[in-house]
Enzyme design. Sequence first.
Site, PDB file in Angstrom:
ATOM      1  CE  LYS A  83      33.060 -36.590 -38.609  1.00 17.10           C
ATOM      2  NZ  LYS A  83      32.565 -37.895 -38.268  1.00 17.10           N
ATOM      3  CD  GLU A 103      29.031 -35.673 -26.267  1.00 13.75           C
ATOM      4  OE1 GLU A 103      28.845 -34.935 -25.298  1.00 13.75           O
ATOM      5  OE2 GLU A 103      30.159 -36.138 -26.558  1.00 13.75           O
ATOM      6  CB  VAL A 117      34.555 -35.843 -30.785  1.00 13.42           C
ATOM      7  CG1 VAL A 117      35.844 -36.575 -30.428  1.00 13.42           C
ATOM      8  CG2 VAL A 117      34.875 -34.507 -31.426  1.00 13.42           C
ATOM      9  N   GLY A 156      31.582 -40.748 -31.695  1.00  9.04           N
ATOM     10  CA  GLY A 156      30.326 -41.480 -31.927  1.00  9.04           C
ATOM     11  C   GLY A 156      29.433 -41.507 -30.700  1.00  9.04           C
ATOM     12  CB  ILE A 192      32.462 -42.043 -26.314  1.00  5.13           C
ATOM     13  CG1 ILE A 192      32.822 -43.355 -27.005  1.00  5.13           C
ATOM     14  CG2 ILE A 192      33.071 -41.966 -24.928  1.00  5.13           C
ATOM     15  CD1 ILE A 192      34.326 -43.525 -27.245  1.00  5.13           C
ATOM     16  N   GLY A 215      28.547 -48.282 -42.758  1.00  7.70           N
ATOM     17  CA  GLY A 215      28.159 -46.891 -42.480  1.00  7.70           C
ATOM     18  C   GLY A 215      29.127 -46.146 -41.577  1.00  7.70           C
ATOM     19  CG  ASP A 226      36.656 -38.273 -39.180  1.00  9.29           C
ATOM     20  OD1 ASP A 226      35.605 -37.654 -39.410  1.00  9.29           O
ATOM     21  OD2 ASP A 226      36.789 -39.047 -38.214  1.00  9.29           O
ATOM     22  CE  LYS A 282      35.465 -38.215 -35.566  1.00 14.30           C
ATOM     23  NZ  LYS A 282      35.537 -39.635 -35.914  1.00 14.30           N
ATOM     24  N   GLY A 314      28.762 -45.471 -36.382  1.00 19.58           N
ATOM     25  CA  GLY A 314      27.623 -46.367 -36.568  1.00 19.58           C
ATOM     26  C   GLY A 314      26.314 -45.677 -36.229  1.00 19.58           C
TER      27      GLY A 314
HETATM   28  P1  NDP Z   1      25.047 -40.420 -44.953  1.00 18.07           P
HETATM   29  O1  NDP Z   1      25.787 -40.199 -46.209  1.00 18.07           O
HETATM   30  O2  NDP Z   1      24.716 -41.811 -44.565  1.00 18.07           O
HETATM   31  O3  NDP Z   1      23.667 -39.611 -45.003  1.00 18.07           O
HETATM   32  C1  NDP Z   1      23.570 -38.316 -45.458  1.00 18.07           C
HETATM   33  C2  NDP Z   1      22.094 -37.919 -45.520  1.00 18.07           C
HETATM   34  O4  NDP Z   1      21.993 -36.538 -45.765  1.00 18.07           O
HETATM   35  C3  NDP Z   1      21.301 -38.616 -46.607  1.00 18.07           C
HETATM   36  O5  NDP Z   1      19.987 -38.844 -46.174  1.00 18.07           O
HETATM   37  C4  NDP Z   1      21.287 -37.585 -47.746  1.00 18.07           C
HETATM   38  O6  NDP Z   1      20.133 -37.623 -48.550  1.00 18.07           O
HETATM   39  C5  NDP Z   1      21.265 -36.297 -46.975  1.00 18.07           C
HETATM   40  N1  NDP Z   1      21.969 -35.211 -47.645  1.00 18.07           N
HETATM   41  C6  NDP Z   1      23.282 -35.138 -47.966  1.00 18.07           C
HETATM   42  N2  NDP Z   1      23.554 -33.939 -48.523  1.00 18.07           N
HETATM   43  C7  NDP Z   1      22.394 -33.278 -48.566  1.00 18.07           C
HETATM   44  C8  NDP Z   1      22.021 -32.010 -49.054  1.00 18.07           C
HETATM   45  N3  NDP Z   1      22.911 -31.200 -49.597  1.00 18.07           N
HETATM   46  N4  NDP Z   1      20.724 -31.614 -48.927  1.00 18.07           N
HETATM   47  C9  NDP Z   1      19.820 -32.434 -48.368  1.00 18.07           C
HETATM   48  N5  NDP Z   1      20.114 -33.662 -47.888  1.00 18.07           N
HETATM   49  C10 NDP Z   1      21.378 -34.064 -48.006  1.00 18.07           C
HETATM   50  O7  NDP Z   1      25.883 -39.681 -43.803  1.00 18.07           O
HETATM   51  P2  NDP Z   1      26.028 -40.113 -42.295  1.00 18.07           P
HETATM   52  O8  NDP Z   1      24.696 -40.279 -41.692  1.00 18.07           O
HETATM   53  O9  NDP Z   1      27.022 -41.223 -42.170  1.00 18.07           O
HETATM   54  O10 NDP Z   1      26.783 -38.844 -41.677  1.00 18.07           O
HETATM   55  C11 NDP Z   1      26.095 -37.650 -41.419  1.00 18.07           C
HETATM   56  C12 NDP Z   1      26.962 -36.739 -40.554  1.00 18.07           C
HETATM   57  O11 NDP Z   1      27.230 -37.376 -39.305  1.00 18.07           O
HETATM   58  C13 NDP Z   1      28.323 -36.397 -41.133  1.00 18.07           C
HETATM   59  O12 NDP Z   1      28.662 -35.095 -40.742  1.00 18.07           O
HETATM   60  C14 NDP Z   1      29.261 -37.401 -40.455  1.00 18.07           C
HETATM   61  O13 NDP Z   1      30.587 -36.950 -40.383  1.00 18.07           O
HETATM   62  C15 NDP Z   1      28.635 -37.443 -39.072  1.00 18.07           C
HETATM   63  N6  NDP Z   1      28.928 -38.637 -38.320  1.00 18.07           N
HETATM   64  C16 NDP Z   1      28.731 -39.863 -38.885  1.00 18.07           C
HETATM   65  C17 NDP Z   1      28.948 -41.008 -38.148  1.00 18.07           C
HETATM   66  C18 NDP Z   1      28.761 -42.371 -38.721  1.00 18.07           C
HETATM   67  O14 NDP Z   1      29.037 -43.362 -38.028  1.00 18.07           O
HETATM   68  N7  NDP Z   1      28.296 -42.476 -39.945  1.00 18.07           N
HETATM   69  C19 NDP Z   1      29.407 -40.925 -36.739  1.00 18.07           C
HETATM   70  C20 NDP Z   1      29.558 -39.588 -36.236  1.00 18.07           C
HETATM   71  C21 NDP Z   1      29.332 -38.491 -37.012  1.00 18.07           C
HETATM   72  P3  NDP Z   1      19.754 -38.891 -49.443  1.00 18.07           P
HETATM   73  O15 NDP Z   1      19.335 -39.942 -48.452  1.00 18.07           O
HETATM   74  O16 NDP Z   1      18.620 -38.430 -50.270  1.00 18.07           O
HETATM   75  O17 NDP Z   1      20.982 -39.249 -50.198  1.00 18.07           O
HETATM   76  N1  HSE Z   2      33.912 -41.700 -40.207  1.00 14.17           N
HETATM   77  C1  HSE Z   2      33.921 -41.506 -38.802  1.00 14.17           C
HETATM   78  C2  HSE Z   2      34.728 -42.585 -38.155  1.00 14.17           C
HETATM   79  C3  HSE Z   2      32.520 -41.500 -38.261  1.00 14.17           C
HETATM   80  O1  HSE Z   2      34.976 -43.614 -38.805  1.00 14.17           O
HETATM   81  O2  HSE Z   2      35.154 -42.420 -37.013  1.00 14.17           O
HETATM   82  C4  HSE Z   2      32.462 -41.121 -36.809  1.00 14.17           C
HETATM   83  O3  HSE Z   2      32.832 -39.786 -36.619  1.00 14.17           O
END
Ligand code: NDP
Ligand code: HSE
Length: 430
Positions: free
Chosen positions: A106, A130, A133, A135, A137, A188, A202, A206, A303
Amino acid sequence: MKKEIGIGLLGFGTVGSGVASVLQQHQEDLTYKLGVPVKIRRVLVRNLHKERNTDLPQELFTDSLDDLLNDESIDIMVEVFGGMEEARVAIEQALQAGKGVVTANKDVMAVHGRDLLVLADRNGCDLFYEASVGGGIPLIRTLEDGLASDRITSLLGIINGTTNFILTKMKHEKKTYAEALEEATALGFAEADPTADVGGIDAARKMAILASLSFSEEVQLDDVYVRGMEAIEDGDLELAEQFGYTVKMAGSAKKDEQGVEVAVEPVFFPNAHPLASVNNEFNAVYVRGAAVGETMFYGPGAGSLPTATSVTSDIVAACRNLLLGVNGKRVHSYQYERKTKTDEQKSARYFHRIAVRDEIGVLARLSAIYSKNGASLATVIQHPNPAREDADLIFITHTISRKQHLDVLEELTTAPEVNGVLSHYRIEGD
Ligand code: NDP
Ligand code: HSE
């Protein structure tokens, strides 16, 4: 006809590992739905030496984006590494390389979404977002497709899982803010920098995405009024309860003939309001349309697997277009000029908590400030505060303009009998 669709996964954290699980666990169903299998070809991570709990072969992992960009067997890039500039560039390069993109980002979509969607169209690629915003839904597709026939007039909801989780734990389990934030991070839900969650940014990103889609005009991040959780003072959750309200971090957007107003802030909901009982990391959004009336969408807002479900649904949509040869055929122009409301044009009911010297006549003198500003009061209550020597005065207004609300607060701040404006909230849904 393609025999297989190749995925490049950019990120293998909470969301990325969830996407890999969903693609693996639902492989048979997905192959049936699409007619061809979907395979992860490469996975981009930052740290190649990190231990990972996955069945994916180690040789798929790389720390070089070029390995994915140059891999011709990759049709769709899934950006789930987050952040702003690196992610924007990666999406741009993927589209320029003729690959479809699915993102949960986002930060990027709220600021650069329009330019990237135009670039996607120009390159005959899809760009779907999708999961950015709500998660798990399906909100964006609902606004784009399900409610395409209607004119959306307002949105109201809880669209940040972390802050909702924190407020739930503080209210129902009496956890401290720090304990609840630590738990949300461990699960997470929180962003890499959780100040984006608790500071309301954040949710503001959204809301900018949802409001632009809903109202078909460009709502920029700067157009969103933002107050974070720091506005919630000690004792406010309990005080809200005493008055029959629940405090939630809420996003709201309204459009009428005067313009658009969009906000993210802590809000009082009456306990009987459905949003008051949306708990933990769950999100819920009311969407009101001119023809459909009120609709509500509810589900896990953060999540691993819930978010991965949205990401994977976008992958399915991009695959379908790829197989039909119709990628990048969506319209991304806005129908209306951007027009935002002034503070005089915004209206709401407000709850004000004011620390005052405990003296005779204070209540009448401060009530006069409200009448002088034409702000009609519904309730005025003096609330003894045993923790301090002074008292709390609670003022609940009828519907007033935001300008009146701000003018009253400014005058109260300088009134000699006032020790401080402790907190103030918009009241929704009374
Ligand atoms: P995490 O921090 O859990 O994971 C990030 C991943 O990306 C890790 O595997 C990391 O590598 C890798 N990474 C980060 N920066 C780089 C880089 N510069 N080059 C290569 N690899 C990189 O993040 P999330 O999974 O929680 O979130 C990811 C995205 O999804 C974000 O945009 C977040 O806003 C969005 N999002 C998250 C939600 C949630 O519930 N967590 C829900 C909805 C959206 P390494 O493993 O080696 O550290
Ligand atoms: N950090 C965000 C939240 C993840 O807590 O809603 C989902 O976008």
